[in-house]
Design a protein around this motif. Structure first.
Motif, mmCIF file in Angstrom:
data_model
loop_
_atom_site.group_PDB
_atom_site.id
_atom_site.type_symbol
_atom_site.label_atom_id
_atom_site.label_comp_id
_atom_site.label_asym_id
_atom_site.label_seq_id
_atom_site.Cartn_x
_atom_site.Cartn_y
_atom_site.Cartn_z
ATOM 1 N N THR A 48 99.906 68.799 53.222
ATOM 2 C CA THR A 48 101.139 68.377 53.886
ATOM 3 C C THR A 48 100.745 67.768 55.227
ATOM 4 O O THR A 48 99.885 68.315 55.912
ATOM 5 C CB THR A 48 102.051 69.591 54.128
ATOM 6 N N ILE A 49 101.361 66.638 55.589
ATOM 7 C CA ILE A 49 101.023 65.999 56.857
ATOM 8 C C ILE A 49 102.189 66.077 57.829
ATOM 9 O O ILE A 49 102.031 66.383 58.990
ATOM 10 C CB ILE A 49 100.596 64.535 56.615
ATOM 11 N N PHE A 92 97.446 69.008 62.578
ATOM 12 C CA PHE A 92 98.880 68.731 62.611
ATOM 13 C C PHE A 92 99.668 69.896 63.176
ATOM 14 O O PHE A 92 100.827 70.066 62.840
ATOM 15 C CB PHE A 92 99.400 68.418 61.203
ATOM 16 N N SER A 93 99.051 70.720 64.034
ATOM 17 C CA SER A 93 99.796 71.906 64.455
ATOM 18 C C SER A 93 100.963 71.541 65.367
ATOM 19 O O SER A 93 101.837 72.362 65.603
ATOM 20 C CB SER A 93 98.885 72.922 65.117
ATOM 21 N N VAL A 494 100.948 62.325 69.317
ATOM 22 C CA VAL A 494 100.181 61.142 69.711
ATOM 23 C C VAL A 494 100.536 60.669 71.114
ATOM 24 O O VAL A 494 101.690 60.701 71.505
ATOM 25 C CB VAL A 494 100.459 59.994 68.720
ATOM 26 N N VAL A 495 99.519 60.241 71.868
ATOM 27 C CA VAL A 495 99.768 59.676 73.192
ATOM 28 C C VAL A 495 99.247 58.246 73.201
ATOM 29 O O VAL A 495 98.094 58.002 72.839
ATOM 30 C CB VAL A 495 99.042 60.487 74.277
ATOM 31 N N ILE A 496 100.107 57.296 73.566
ATOM 32 C CA ILE A 496 99.710 55.893 73.581
ATOM 33 C C ILE A 496 99.613 55.451 75.040
ATOM 34 O O ILE A 496 100.517 55.735 75.819
ATOM 35 C CB ILE A 496 100.786 55.008 72.892
ATOM 36 N N LEU A 512 90.963 63.879 61.574
ATOM 37 C CA LEU A 512 91.909 63.665 60.470
ATOM 38 C C LEU A 512 93.237 63.132 61.003
ATOM 39 O O LEU A 512 93.825 62.212 60.439
ATOM 40 C CB LEU A 512 92.136 64.987 59.735
ATOM 41 N N HIS A 513 93.677 63.702 62.116
ATOM 42 C CA HIS A 513 94.929 63.281 62.740
ATOM 43 C C HIS A 513 94.868 61.799 63.108
ATOM 44 O O HIS A 513 95.786 61.028 62.827
ATOM 45 C CB HIS A 513 95.141 64.139 63.992
#
Length: 819
Positions: A48-49, A92-93, A494-496, A512-513
């Motif tokens: 599961t993602i 994915f925590s 995620v940080v952009i 993996l993330h």
């Protein structure tokens, strides 16, 4: 409620049984379909993602739950369960955190063979931190019966051990306000299940079957089925000691299941028929013609369907929103504890003002649009109402990060599809369409003008792996910018960011993330435009080891103002406390000052005059005012704090963030005329003087460290040590799992060395070792960056070159002025 566990312990498979019970998928396909894995790559990889929400409606009959056992506050026998299936993988925590915020109960899944592992502990700790009540299910019993063919006693000892391990974690991290949250099989808070075959049971269910036969009450029978209780069939007596074959759990619970398993797997049709008649189970003719595992699945599903056991456990033991919000309200709400919105949340009042927390954004059916997924804590959400949207940076009373808009449609999530509804009352999860432009990742929606926002979520991992992305064809640049905006919305973690050299940086929690994020970016958000992706780079932090020996002075560009500063290390303990959010800029000044003085030996006067935290208002660096009676000081405070925030974001060695540095303002000499001490004079000066302080206080770099947990057989230990030693890792704990030939090895590994670690380790151990990496802490690097040598000329020069700076560290006199 949410389903949480370690990776591959069977969360999505178990969820299927509950979905089947609500009639959304057929019973026969439950376990193989995994309805909550909605994306193509989730089905392909088998993990599961993204966490997926689904709302299930169930009716409970009187036979299943008697009236005395029903929750006190329930009206009628119909239940609506808002279920969220979350991922188990460490990377994915953040998805798990987002799921836990909007649920009140958690179903913790533990593999009956693997037991409690690192990720189980992490997600349980997050759940208890959010005041969520756990219930446990021990999953994958079919493996024990079919693959390993364990005897009953080893089953039992395994179960006891897993339940104890979970209780240890629960009592370690529990919140005192919640009372005792431990789980016990005999109280019905632990169930035993086999998700793939779709069956499960709790001890009260078995007690119900046996209570009449033994002529005792169900509760009494239930206690006898667990622990040191033995039944001697020859004398028909209960004893406290005896031979393990006579242990009640083994005799009355495992034995009947074992017999059915044996009869179905060995094709003993008449024997099976007899048992079915004895248990009064009727099965269809075509089902009885199946062979082997399919027959076992149908038989067990008819006798002990998984949804009955799980629903019974959830309905009796997990709190309704009505109860849960009483004790969760004070943790969630940032405003005063007596205003209208707070009382509405506490009472879970559907007629009060709307309070809704959006915990994540889910990509919708239209390309590029998102549905805001969240939970109503108070009031009722309906389409067309005007609501206030408060982002994470909103400060009550100001206008920034605040929008007043109306919701176009309200939907409820049903796994792969969304169904429109008119309105959703408090206590439920729902999706909202048409407000995605105003929310980045999370936010609070309210109809009350004076409402404060709900508290923002705290993630247990931090984004330390960074990649630079650029399009192969320059004309795709606008597409990339648009795509990155959507990526930032779709993932809570995620940080952009955009570097000064114009690179676009994507930061994630692990390899993996990053892989999943970049795949999404390329395929979904940019319609397949090709990208150039740099090798992953790691962000460092800068810190100091000693106090500044002499005070540093800088003059402003017009030579009329002078600032005198010093700096020193905050200390590891205090830095971590600020990082975890225990000491924040919003605390009361006096209590915070008292705490710093008592616990960390600060001077009380200085501790009360903290000007600011940085970077980003909450970071682990401080600026304090240690001056005595200085004129005009309050006027330049904002400018100095502005300079401080700039410095903590980009420090002197290689423009990385600072960590654990405390700057103190010792003295300032200012021009009497206000026009000569504006921000343009003070901010650059403050920046220069802080750089000078850092360079004079033994500056050091800190690198991020992963905690690696590796499971492997003994033969593979050598390969693990050699791989870790080559990558500057060190093992600090190894223990054998009782009852298995496997070892658990825990080690620290620098993030910069972790790329390709997975494949390298598997190559060294012949694929027998399985690593899991989680960000753990920042580690000081001992080499002095100012001494000539490999460290300065390769690592630091490399980072500076990548950022487009001159490779040499600037000299001190650029920042420190002479009198």
């Amino acid at each position: 409620m949410s389903v949480i566990a370690h990776v591959d312990h069977g969360k999505s498979t178990l969820t299927d049984s509950l979905v089947a019970a609500a009639g959304i998928i057929s019973m026969a396909s439950a376990g193989d379909q995994r309805l909550t894995d909605t994306r193509a790559d989730e089905a392909e990889r088998g993990i599961t993602i993204k966490s997926t929400g689904i709302s299930l409606y169930n009716e409970v009959s009187k036979e299943e739950i008697v009236d005395e056992k029903m929750p006190k506050d329930s009206k009628g026998r119909e239940f609506l369960i808002n279920l969220i299936d979350s991922p188990g993988h460490v990377d994915f925590s953040a998805e798990v955190t987002a799921a836990l915020r909007i649920t009140d109960g958690a179903l913790v899944v533990v593999d009956c063979i693997d037991g409690v592992s690192v990720q189980t502990e992490t997600v349980l700790r997050q759940a208890l931190g959010e005041r969520i009540k756990p219930v446990l299910t021990i999953n994958k019993l079919d493996r024990g019966f079919l693959e390993l063919q364990l005897d009953w006693e080893s089953f039992y000892t395994g179960f006891v051990k897993h339940v104890e391990n979970v209780n240890v974690i629960i009592s370690t991290y529990r919140d005192d306000a919640m009372g005792d949250l431990q789980v016990f099989p005999e109280q019905g808070t632990v169930s035993f299940s086999a998700g793939l075959h779709g069956w499960a049971f709790t001890l009260p269910q078995f007690a119900k079957m046996y209570a009449k036969k033994f002529g005792v009450s169900e509760d009494k029978m239930c206690e006898r089925l667990w622990g040191e209780n033995y039944f001697n069939p020859a004398e028909k007596k209960w004893t406290k000691t005896g031979d393990t074959a006579h242990r009640a759990f083994n005799m009355f619970v495992l034995d009947p299941i074992g017999k059915i398993v044996q009869a179905t797997m060995n094709d003993q049709a008449d024997k099976l028929q007899k048992m079915l008649t004895a248990l009064n189970i009727t099965m269809k003719k075509e089902d009885l013609e199946l062979k082997g595992k399919p027959l076992l699945k149908r038989t067990m599903q008819s006798w002990l369907p998984a949804h009955k056991a799980l629903l019974e456990m959830m309905i009796i033991h997990l709190p309704s929103p009505f109860i849960a919000q009483r004790y969760r309200a004070e943790l969630l709400y940032t405003g005063p504890k007596d205003d209208v919105p707070f009382n509405a949340i506490k009472a879970c009042d559907p007629n009060g003002p709307l309070m809704l927390y959006v915990s994540k954004m889910v990509p919708g059916a239209d390309k590029g649009r998102f549905i805001a997924f969240g939970r109503v804590f108070a009031g009722t959400v309906a389409a067309g109402n005007k609501i206030r949207i408060m982002g994470p940076n909103y400060i009550p009373g100001k206008k920034e990060d605040l929008y007043v808009k109306s919701i176009q449609r309200v939907v409820i999530f049903m796994g792969r599809r969304q169904d429109p509804v008119e309105s959703v009352p408090c206590g439920n999860t729902c999706g909202m369409v048409g407000i995605d432009q105003f929310i980045v990742k999370t936010g609070t929606l309210s109809t009350h003008d004076e409402a404060y926002p709900l508290k923002d979520m705290k993630f247990s991992v931090s984004p330390v792996v960074r990649c630079a992305v650029e399009p192969k064809n320059p004309q795709d640049l606008p597409k990339l910018v648009e795509g990155l905006k959507r990526l930032a919305k779709s993932d809570p973690m995620v940080v952009i960011s955009i570097e000064e050299s114009g690179e676009h940086i994507v930061a994630g929690a692990g390899e993996l993330h990053m892989e999943i994020c970049l795949k999404d970016l390329q395929e979904d958000f940019m319609n397949g435009a090709p990208l150039k992706i740099s090798d992953p780079v790691v962000s460092y932090r800068e810190t100091v080891e000693g106090e500044t020996q002499e005070e540093c002075m800088s003059k402003s560009p017009n030579k009329h103002n002078r600032l005198y500063f010093k700096c020193g290390p905050l200390g590891e303990d205090l830095t971590n406390v600020i990082d975890n959010g225990d000491i924040t800029p919003r605390d009361d000044v006096k209590t915070r000052g008292r705490r710093l003085a008592d616990d960390y030996g600060w001077d009380v006067d200085v501790a009360r005059k903290i000007w600011g935290f940085g970077p980003d208002v909450t970071g682990p660096n401080l600026i304090v005012d240690a001056t005595k009676a200085v004129q005009y000081l309050s006027e330049i405070k904002d400018s100095v704090v502005g300079g401080f925030n700039w410095v903590t974001k980009e420090a002197v060695l290689c423009e990385e963030n600072m960590r654990g540095i405390c700057f103190s303002v010792l003295d300032v000499t200012l021009h009497t005329d206000a026009i000569h001490r504006g921000g343009g004079q003070i901010i650059p000066t403050a920046r220069r003087v802080m750089y000078a302080c850092e360079m004079l206080s033994q500056p050091r770099l800190m690198e991020p460290m992963f905690l690696v947990e590796i499971q492997c057989p003994e033969a593979a230990m050598g390969g693990i040590y050699s791989t870790l030693n080559r990558r500057r890792g060190h093992v600090f704990e190894e223990n054998q799992r009782p009852g298995t030939p496997l070892y658990n090895v825990k080690a620290y590994l620098p993030v910069s060395e972790s790329f390709g670690f997975d494949s390298d380790l598997r190559a060294q151990t012949g694929g027998q070792a399985f690593p899991q990496c989680v960000f753990d802490h920042w580690q000081l690097m001992q080499s002095d960056p100012l001494e000539p040598g490999k460290f300065r000329d390769e690592l630091i020069a490399g980072i500076r070159k990548r950022k487009g700076l001159a490779p040499e560290i600037p000299p001190l006199d650029r920042y420190k002025d002479k009198l």
